[in-house]
Write an enzyme that holds these catalytic residues in place. Structure first.
Site: not given
Length: 277
Positions: A145, A165, A174, A264
């Site tokens: 990212e 994830h 994230d 998360e």
């Protein structure tokens, strides 16, 4: 950016010194090799001279490095890349499992949350110059990212992009999830978040995640070519173009990033606390 003349400062008040390239290049030497030519600063992620190995130290260093780079007025364009044939090295799963079991420092969870926020917030809000990512290969531990949030993203033919994830037992939160939602749309993003399916370079170009796909040897030369062309434009024009280009990311981060990161981390903490699968 042109320096403020000493005589002007003598009449109007001294400006606080800004970070010096040599100082912060040494400060982050364990995580980046830095160079600068005519205002184009290159940050190459590494660990011991090889592909960068993700860890809590690097997680912390990223956000701080963006601020120092952004506060140095002699930086005009940023190129970010990795070392060798990986953006980040494959995860050492045994070491990662050991790290999760070992005792953690006080306030470790909050520190991880804070560093996670600043990793992206400082990239987007702390750097006011054009940014170019050169993704030199697949990432063995995520965090592509960072590359996709840059103004221009180039990638090697071997590069892949994914958010795994959920496959690892955590909610995506994230950063990569936001990139996929913003660039792919809600429905396609949901598919990749649930399946963890890697997106190869050709698909990334077709889907609009990256701007160009090149053979690996041509990647950095092309990034430097683009950087030089951007650097040749007037200072205010190029910096304000970056402001226009990055505004959608600023909105997205303000509205959604803290929500995702908190979810998360709560999911991971709740599973440990209540011993649920």
């Amino acid at each position: 950016m042109a320096a403020i003349p000493d005589d002007w400062q003598a009449r109007n008040g001294r400006y606080v010194p800004t970070p010096r390239f040599d100082d912060y290049a040494e400060k982050y030497a364990d995580y980046f090799t830095m160079s600068r030519d005519n205002g184009v600063i290159e940050l190459t992620m590494h660990t011991d001279g090889g592909p960068a190995a993700y860890g809590m130290g690097m997680h912390n260093a990223w956000g701080q490095a963006w601020l120092d780079v952004g506060r140095d007025p002699e930086n005009e364009v940023l190129i970010l890349t990795g070392t060798g044939d990986h953006w980040l090295a494959p995860v050492d799963r045994a070491r990662f499992a050991e790290m999760m079991r070992e005792p953690h420092p006080d306030n470790h969870a909050y520190r991880t949350y804070y560093d996670g926020l600043k990793l992206l917030e400082n990239l987007i809000s702390g750097i006011d110059i054009p940014t170019i990512a050169a993704v030199n290969g697949p990432s063995g531990s995520g965090h592509t990212e960072i590359a996709l949030l840059c103004d221009i993203t180039l990638c090697a033919e071997e590069a892949t992009f994914a958010d795994s994830h959920l496959l690892a037992g955590a909610a995506p939160g994230d950063g990569m999830h936001l990139v996929l939602q913003e660039l792919l749309g809600t429905k396609r993003a949901a598919y990749y978040l649930y399946t963890g399916k890697p997106i190869d370079a050709a698909a990334a170009l077709e889907l609009g995640l990256v701007n160009e796909v090149l053979p690996a040897p041509q990647l950095l030369p092309r990034a430097r070519e683009l950087a030089a062309a951007i650097r040749s434009r007037p200072t205010a024009a190029r910096r304000l173009t970056h402001a226009v280009v990055s505004r959608p990311w600023k909105r997205r981060l303000v509205e959604d990033f803290g929500f995702g990161l908190a979810h998360e981390m709560f999911g991971i903490s709740a599973d440990k606390l209540f011993e649920r699968s």
